[in-house]
Design an enzyme around this catalytic site. Sequence first.
Site, PDB file in Angstrom:
ATOM      1  N   ARG A  81      -6.258  30.456  36.520  1.00 54.87           N
ATOM      2  CA  ARG A  81      -5.774  31.364  35.480  1.00 54.87           C
ATOM      3  C   ARG A  81      -5.848  30.752  34.093  1.00 54.87           C
ATOM      4  NH1 ARG A  81       0.078  31.820  37.126  1.00 54.87           N
ATOM      5  NH2 ARG A  81      -0.401  29.662  37.563  1.00 54.87           N
TER       6      ARG A  81
ATOM      7  N   GLU B 115       3.345  21.115  27.937  1.00 53.91           N
ATOM      8  CA  GLU B 115       4.372  20.977  26.905  1.00 53.91           C
ATOM      9  C   GLU B 115       3.743  20.205  25.767  1.00 53.91           C
ATOM     10  OE1 GLU B 115       7.941  19.039  28.263  1.00 53.91           O
ATOM     11  OE2 GLU B 115       8.576  20.780  29.420  1.00 53.91           O
TER      12      GLU B 115
ATOM     13  N   GLN C 161       9.663  20.896  10.046  1.00 51.01           N
ATOM     14  CA  GLN C 161       8.700  21.868   9.540  1.00 51.01           C
ATOM     15  C   GLN C 161       7.425  21.788  10.370  1.00 51.01           C
ATOM     16  OE1 GLN C 161       8.219  21.958   5.241  1.00 51.01           O
ATOM     17  NE2 GLN C 161       6.033  22.331   5.436  1.00 51.01           N
ATOM     18  N   ASP C 162       6.871  22.947  10.714  1.00 46.77           N
ATOM     19  CA  ASP C 162       5.576  23.034  11.385  1.00 46.77           C
ATOM     20  C   ASP C 162       4.581  23.673  10.423  1.00 46.77           C
ATOM     21  OD1 ASP C 162       6.707  22.040  13.675  1.00 46.77           O
ATOM     22  OD2 ASP C 162       6.388  23.824  14.889  1.00 46.77           O
ATOM     23  N   ASN C 163       3.360  23.143  10.398  1.00 45.93           N
ATOM     24  CA  ASN C 163       2.297  23.667   9.534  1.00 45.93           C
ATOM     25  C   ASN C 163       1.052  23.931  10.371  1.00 45.93           C
ATOM     26  OD1 ASN C 163       3.930  23.113   7.231  1.00 45.93           O
ATOM     27  ND2 ASN C 163       3.227  21.001   7.251  1.00 45.93           N
TER      28      ASN C 163
ATOM     29  N   ARG D  36     -10.020  16.903   4.480  1.00 47.04           N
ATOM     30  CA  ARG D  36      -8.713  16.999   3.820  1.00 47.04           C
ATOM     31  C   ARG D  36      -8.082  15.613   3.836  1.00 47.04           C
ATOM     32  NH1 ARG D  36      -6.943  22.480   3.390  1.00 47.04           N
ATOM     33  NH2 ARG D  36      -8.188  23.894   4.663  1.00 47.04           N
TER      34      ARG D  36
ATOM     35  N   HIS E 281      -3.771  12.051   2.312  1.00 47.71           N
ATOM     36  CA  HIS E 281      -2.536  12.508   1.669  1.00 47.71           C
ATOM     37  C   HIS E 281      -1.301  11.769   2.165  1.00 47.71           C
ATOM     38  CE1 HIS E 281      -4.776  16.620   1.686  1.00 47.71           C
ATOM     39  NE2 HIS E 281      -5.136  15.892   0.636  1.00 47.71           N
TER      40      HIS E 281
ATOM     41  N   LYS F  41       4.514  12.552  11.099  1.00 50.44           N
ATOM     42  CA  LYS F  41       3.734  13.735  11.480  1.00 50.44           C
ATOM     43  C   LYS F  41       3.274  13.608  12.926  1.00 50.44           C
ATOM     44  CE  LYS F  41       1.885  14.590   6.866  1.00 50.44           C
ATOM     45  NZ  LYS F  41       0.679  14.612   6.031  1.00 50.44           N
TER      46      LYS F  41
ATOM     47  N   HIS G  69      -2.851  10.228   5.357  1.00 51.54           N
ATOM     48  CA  HIS G  69      -3.416  10.978   6.473  1.00 51.54           C
ATOM     49  C   HIS G  69      -4.504  11.928   5.982  1.00 51.54           C
ATOM     50  CE1 HIS G  69      -3.312  14.675   9.073  1.00 51.54           C
ATOM     51  NE2 HIS G  69      -3.636  13.733   9.934  1.00 51.54           N
TER      52      HIS G  69
ATOM     53  N   TYR H 158       0.584  20.735  12.757  1.00 54.08           N
ATOM     54  CA  TYR H 158       1.339  19.497  12.670  1.00 54.08           C
ATOM     55  C   TYR H 158       2.813  19.756  12.423  1.00 54.08           C
ATOM     56  CZ  TYR H 158      -0.390  20.024   7.794  1.00 54.08           C
ATOM     57  OH  TYR H 158      -0.773  20.495   6.568  1.00 54.08           O
TER      58      TYR H 158
ATOM     59  N   ASP I 228     -10.177  20.373  -5.001  1.00 50.59           N
ATOM     60  CA  ASP I 228     -10.324  19.651  -6.264  1.00 50.59           C
ATOM     61  C   ASP I 228      -9.515  18.358  -6.259  1.00 50.59           C
ATOM     62  OD1 ASP I 228     -12.086  21.451  -7.349  1.00 50.59           O
ATOM     63  OD2 ASP I 228     -10.560  22.544  -8.490  1.00 50.59           O
ATOM     64  N   LYS I 229      -8.259  18.432  -5.795  1.00 57.03           N
ATOM     65  CA  LYS I 229      -7.407  17.236  -5.842  1.00 57.03           C
ATOM     66  C   LYS I 229      -7.944  16.121  -4.946  1.00 57.03           C
ATOM     67  CE  LYS I 229      -4.025  18.718  -2.417  1.00 57.03           C
ATOM     68  NZ  LYS I 229      -2.652  19.122  -2.170  1.00 57.03           N
TER      69      LYS I 229
END
Length: 184
Positions: A27, A32, A50-52, A62, A65, A74, A121, A134, A171-172
């Site tokens: 199936r 988890e 917080q979840d993103n 990316r 950071h 994270k 990261h 994350y 840009d950053k």
Amino acid sequence: MGKIKVTECGGIKGLKVVEPTVFGDSRGYFMETYNYNDFKEAGIDVEFVQDNQSSSHKGVLRGLHFQINYPQDKLVRVVNGEVFDVAVDLREGSETYGKWFGVVLSAENKKQFFIPKGFAHGFLVLSEHAEFVYKCSDFYHPNDEGGLIWNDPDIGVEWPIPEGMELSFSDKDTKWGSFKEYRK
């Protein structure tokens, strides 16, 4: 425990690859993705607040950071596609200060990457499309962003960029400074 396998990464204390136990049959599968008790037993005793989730196409890079005054632990994973995920140790006094580790995260391998506070990261999307999720231990503070340029030769991240891949940046992410500048 036994529901997750946790592996230390490249001799960098605190970085961990987490592999959940996947229960599959005709199936589909069940796993988890996070259980506080299992993670705590594995040495990851963190309260996530917080979840993103982000969506990116092939060649998007990316990072690298971090938050300056409100650092975040994270726990990252990919739910669709594949990325090369990187963490750079920025913890002053660490034996591995300035060292990096990278791991392929994909919907297929279901690996997760735990990145503690004090790391920069970033990730590169290797598949046509990727959805990246994350968990963070502190909230996002837009005026607290820091970063390092993705291709800093002093860090030397070996991004797996196939011939012909066009990279895409915000840009950053093209304007972050070097590791030398960060250390000053």
